[in-house]
Each structure stands twice: as C-alpha cells, then as structure tokens.
Design a protein around this motif. Structure first.
Motif, PDB file in Angstrom:
ATOM      1  N   PRO A 168       0.843  -1.194   0.000  1.00  0.00           N
ATOM      2  CA  PRO A 168       0.000   0.000   0.000  1.00  0.00           C
ATOM      3  C   PRO A 168       0.878   1.244   0.000  1.00  0.00           C
ATOM      4  O   PRO A 168       1.798   1.345   0.823  1.00  0.00           O
ATOM      5  CB  PRO A 168      -0.754  -0.085   1.314  1.00  0.00           C
ATOM      6  N   GLY A 169       0.612   2.161  -0.907  1.00  0.00           N
ATOM      7  CA  GLY A 169       1.385   3.403  -0.946  1.00  0.00           C
ATOM      8  C   GLY A 169       2.735   3.281  -1.639  1.00  0.00           C
ATOM      9  O   GLY A 169       3.510   4.241  -1.665  1.00  0.00           O
ATOM     10  N   SER A 170       3.024   2.131  -2.231  1.00  0.00           N
ATOM     11  CA  SER A 170       4.328   1.966  -2.892  1.00  0.00           C
ATOM     12  C   SER A 170       4.393   2.714  -4.216  1.00  0.00           C
ATOM     13  O   SER A 170       5.467   2.844  -4.802  1.00  0.00           O
ATOM     14  CB  SER A 170       4.621   0.476  -3.128  1.00  0.00           C
ATOM     15  N   GLY A 171       3.225   3.175  -4.712  1.00  0.00           N
ATOM     16  CA  GLY A 171       3.228   3.943  -5.963  1.00  0.00           C
ATOM     17  C   GLY A 171       2.614   3.191  -7.132  1.00  0.00           C
ATOM     18  O   GLY A 171       2.817   3.572  -8.289  1.00  0.00           O
ATOM     19  N   LYS A 172       1.802   2.168  -6.849  1.00  0.00           N
ATOM     20  CA  LYS A 172       1.162   1.408  -7.945  1.00  0.00           C
ATOM     21  C   LYS A 172       0.289   2.320  -8.813  1.00  0.00           C
ATOM     22  O   LYS A 172       0.361   2.277 -10.037  1.00  0.00           O
ATOM     23  CB  LYS A 172       0.298   0.262  -7.394  1.00  0.00           C
ATOM     24  N   GLY A 173      -0.542   3.132  -8.149  1.00  0.00           N
ATOM     25  CA  GLY A 173      -1.429   4.032  -8.900  1.00  0.00           C
ATOM     26  C   GLY A 173      -0.629   5.071  -9.676  1.00  0.00           C
ATOM     27  O   GLY A 173      -0.935   5.375 -10.839  1.00  0.00           O
ATOM     28  N   THR A 174       0.420   5.588  -9.059  1.00  0.00           N
ATOM     29  CA  THR A 174       1.258   6.627  -9.692  1.00  0.00           C
ATOM     30  C   THR A 174       1.955   6.063 -10.929  1.00  0.00           C
ATOM     31  O   THR A 174       1.901   6.641 -12.016  1.00  0.00           O
ATOM     32  CB  THR A 174       2.307   7.110  -8.656  1.00  0.00           C
ATOM     33  N   ILE A 175       2.590   4.914 -10.773  1.00  0.00           N
ATOM     34  CA  ILE A 175       3.318   4.303 -11.903  1.00  0.00           C
ATOM     35  C   ILE A 175       2.320   3.821 -12.965  1.00  0.00           C
ATOM     36  O   ILE A 175       2.562   3.975 -14.174  1.00  0.00           O
ATOM     37  CB  ILE A 175       4.211   3.127 -11.410  1.00  0.00           C
ATOM     38  N   SER A 176       1.161   3.292 -12.523  1.00  0.00           N
ATOM     39  CA  SER A 176       0.160   2.810 -13.486  1.00  0.00           C
ATOM     40  C   SER A 176      -0.307   3.942 -14.393  1.00  0.00           C
ATOM     41  O   SER A 176      -0.471   3.753 -15.598  1.00  0.00           O
ATOM     42  CB  SER A 176      -1.065   2.235 -12.768  1.00  0.00           C
ATOM     43  N   SER A 177      -0.531   5.136 -13.821  1.00  0.00           N
ATOM     44  CA  SER A 177      -1.042   6.226 -14.668  1.00  0.00           C
ATOM     45  C   SER A 177      -0.002   6.611 -15.725  1.00  0.00           C
ATOM     46  O   SER A 177      -0.356   6.982 -16.842  1.00  0.00           O
ATOM     47  CB  SER A 177      -1.476   7.427 -13.821  1.00  0.00           C
ATOM     48  N   ARG A 178       1.284   6.449 -15.402  1.00  0.00           N
ATOM     49  CA  ARG A 178       2.323   6.759 -16.397  1.00  0.00           C
ATOM     50  C   ARG A 178       2.393   5.652 -17.454  1.00  0.00           C
ATOM     51  O   ARG A 178       2.633   5.924 -18.628  1.00  0.00           O
ATOM     52  CB  ARG A 178       3.675   6.943 -15.701  1.00  0.00           C
ATOM     53  N   ILE A 179       2.180   4.402 -17.042  1.00  0.00           N
ATOM     54  CA  ILE A 179       2.164   3.286 -18.012  1.00  0.00           C
ATOM     55  C   ILE A 179       0.999   3.482 -18.990  1.00  0.00           C
ATOM     56  O   ILE A 179       1.153   3.334 -20.204  1.00  0.00           O
ATOM     57  CB  ILE A 179       2.044   1.925 -17.274  1.00  0.00           C
ATOM     58  N   VAL A 180      -0.156   3.852 -18.438  1.00  0.00           N
ATOM     59  CA  VAL A 180      -1.337   4.077 -19.288  1.00  0.00           C
ATOM     60  C   VAL A 180      -1.044   5.202 -20.281  1.00  0.00           C
ATOM     61  O   VAL A 180      -1.329   5.104 -21.469  1.00  0.00           O
ATOM     62  CB  VAL A 180      -2.562   4.424 -18.402  1.00  0.00           C
ATOM     63  N   ARG A 181      -0.458   6.287 -19.774  1.00  0.00           N
ATOM     64  CA  ARG A 181      -0.158   7.457 -20.620  1.00  0.00           C
ATOM     65  C   ARG A 181       0.791   7.087 -21.767  1.00  0.00           C
ATOM     66  O   ARG A 181       0.575   7.455 -22.906  1.00  0.00           O
ATOM     67  CB  ARG A 181       0.486   8.540 -19.731  1.00  0.00           C
ATOM     68  N   ASP A 182       1.837   6.290 -21.463  1.00  0.00           N
ATOM     69  CA  ASP A 182       2.885   6.046 -22.471  1.00  0.00           C
ATOM     70  C   ASP A 182       2.674   4.776 -23.280  1.00  0.00           C
ATOM     71  O   ASP A 182       3.232   4.656 -24.376  1.00  0.00           O
ATOM     72  CB  ASP A 182       4.264   5.976 -21.789  1.00  0.00           C
ATOM     73  N   PHE A 183       1.918   3.815 -22.758  1.00  0.00           N
ATOM     74  CA  PHE A 183       1.800   2.524 -23.460  1.00  0.00           C
ATOM     75  C   PHE A 183       0.359   2.159 -23.795  1.00  0.00           C
ATOM     76  O   PHE A 183       0.125   1.127 -24.430  1.00  0.00           O
ATOM     77  CB  PHE A 183       2.467   1.407 -22.646  1.00  0.00           C
ATOM     78  N   GLY A 184      -0.600   2.964 -23.330  1.00  0.00           N
ATOM     79  CA  GLY A 184      -1.985   2.802 -23.768  1.00  0.00           C
ATOM     80  C   GLY A 184      -2.708   1.559 -23.280  1.00  0.00           C
ATOM     81  O   GLY A 184      -3.666   1.136 -23.911  1.00  0.00           O
ATOM     82  N   LEU A 185      -2.257   0.969 -22.166  1.00  0.00           N
ATOM     83  CA  LEU A 185      -3.014  -0.174 -21.631  1.00  0.00           C
ATOM     84  C   LEU A 185      -4.241   0.334 -20.872  1.00  0.00           C
ATOM     85  O   LEU A 185      -4.242   1.456 -20.366  1.00  0.00           O
ATOM     86  CB  LEU A 185      -2.145  -0.993 -20.662  1.00  0.00           C
TER      87      LEU A 185
END
Ligand code: G5P
Ligand code: MG
Length: 220
Positions: free
Chosen positions: A13-30
C-alpha cells in the motif's frame, strides 16, 4: 500494440502502484483496472458488494478472495480485445491461481519500496474518489489545494489512510507477498524494481516496458 499484453503491478500500500500505473497508461496505452478504485466505486454507490466490502477496507483488511475474483472477472470480461494492466489484484496466491486459469499474464512488475518511506508519504495523499486520481501535498499537489484538477470537485483522504489502518495493510501485504511473488517467480514473469522515489523507479520501468513490449509486439 498488436499483441494483447496482460500485466499486473504489485507493491505494498502506498508503494506507488497508482502513480506508476497512470504513467504506463499514458505512455503505453493499456487499460488500467485498479481493484481498490473498483471497490471504492461500489462503496460510493452503496451496492450490496460495496456495503459488505467497506468494513474490511476501513479496517485495512483484505476483502474475501471469492468476492474479488468475481468482481475482477466481470470487469475483464469487458476487456477481451484490449491490452490491460491490473493494479491491486491479485493480492493473494488463491487470487493469482484463479486469474491464471483464465488469463495468461505476460509480465508482473513489483514495486519494492521500504515501509518507513510509505508510512511517511501516505500521510500526504489526497484522492479524487470518483476517478481514482491521486495527489500528494508535496510530490504531486493539485493546482488548487483540496480540489481535483479535472473536475474541480473536492479531494478527500481515504478512510484507510489513517495510521492504524496503514499499519494493518502493510502487515497484511507482508504476509501475502511471499506466496504471491513465488507464484509469479516460478512462472518466470516477475520483475522487481527497488527504490524510494517514484521518479527514480519510473525511468527504469519505462525502459524495461519499452524493450519488453517491443520484443513481444514490434515497435509501437
Ligand atoms: P488499494 O486501493 O489497492 P493499496 O493499499 O494496495 O490500496 P494504495 O494505497 O492505493 O495501495 P498505491 O496505489 O501503491 O497505494 O500508491 P499511490 O497512490 O500511487 O501513492 C501513494 C501516495 O504517495 C500518493 O499520494 C502519491 O501521490 C504519493 N507518491 C507516489 N510516489 C511518491 C514519491 O516518490 N514521493 C512522495 N513523496 N510521494 C509519492 O486497496 C484498498 C483496499 O481495498 C481492498 C483491501 O481492503 C485494500 O486494503 N482490496 C482488496 N482486498 C482483497 N483483494 C484484493 N485484490 C483487493 N484489492 C483491494
Ligand atoms: Mg492505488
């Protein structure tokens, strides 16, 4: 991207899953599916599932496996033709085994951030519950304090971000993470990223995904 890439992001919890996920979505379109966001939407809408899940979430405990497996399976049924990224699910080995029966994952990323860093940063988190957008008073502040950048609606602090719930969530994660990571390590798809700052972890995740996705599906 021509292959339907299926991936999971793990982390305390709080490790940054949501933060990193939003960048993955932005750059890789998943497509991004966050189990916590899905549950919080059910709580807001006062569905039967939401009412039942709320008591577990508030106490920092896990919602029962069968409830989670059914919830995620019904969401994934609508994503048959999209590449996707699961955040917060699976959380236990039985959940991982259940999803494995229906979907073969390509990659599992695990964010390895020390507990003391997490405890400190979670105090500053503010969330826009309807969208799941996340802010932080110092790391990622909204343009106007207390207000979502996109909708102008009020930000809130999650009920389970109180110190006693955070401790319970971290303890719970520590118990489940060994068997969960062991499952994916045995499948040869686990990739761990260690660090204390999302901005330091992200370029490594980005480079890894770029080469991994290109190798699987050609340049995109
Ligand atoms: P969730 O919603 O999945 P958790 O506990 O797994 O909740 P959480 O709290 O959402 O995870 P995160 O997504 O890993 O954390 O982290 P984040 O939001 O990106 O970052 C945390 C804060 O730190 C943010 O404010 C962010 O801006 C800031 N930040 C990020 N990086 C940095 C940095 O480098 N520096 C600084 N200073 N700040 C930074 O699950 C909630 C509950 O739902 C149930 C459980 O009850 C769970 O407790 N649940 C499930 N139950 C059973 N099975 C499942 N599969 C379940 N999924 C959910
Ligand atoms: Mg999250």
């Amino acid at each position: 991207m021509n292959k339907l890439f299926r991936m999971v992001i793990l982390g305390a919890p709080g490790s940054g899953k949501g933060t990193i996920s939003s960048r993955i979505v932005r750059d890789f379109g998943l497509k991004h599916l966050s189990s916590g966001d899905l549950l919080r939407a059910q709580v807001i809408n006062k569905t039967e599932l939401g009412i039942a899940a709320q008591k577990y979430m508030k106490a920092g405990k896990l919602v029962p496996d069968d409830v989670m497996v059914n919830l995620i399976a019904s969401e994934l049924a609508g994503l048959k033709t999209s590449p996707w990224l699961l955040d917060g699910f699976p959380r236990t080995r039985p959940q991982a085994e259940a999803v494995h029966q229906h979907e073969k994952l390509d990659l599992v990323l695990s964010l390895e951030v020390p507990d003391e860093v997490i405890i400190d940063r979670i105090k500053g988190r503010w969330t826009h519950l309807p969208s799941g957008r996340i802010y932080h008073t110092e790391f990622n502040p909204p343009q106007v304090s207390g207000v979502d950048d996109v909708t102008g609606e009020q930000l809130v602090q999650r009920e389970d971000d109180k110190p006693e719930s955070v401790k319970q969530r971290l303890d719970q994660y520590a118990v489940n993470t060994g068997p969960l990571k062991g499952f994916y390590r045995d499948l040869g798809i686990l990739q761990e990223f260690h660090g204390t700052e999302s901005n330091e972890i992200w370029p490594r995740v980005h480079n890894y995904l770029k080469s991994h996705l290109t190798a699987l599906s050609g340049p995109f």
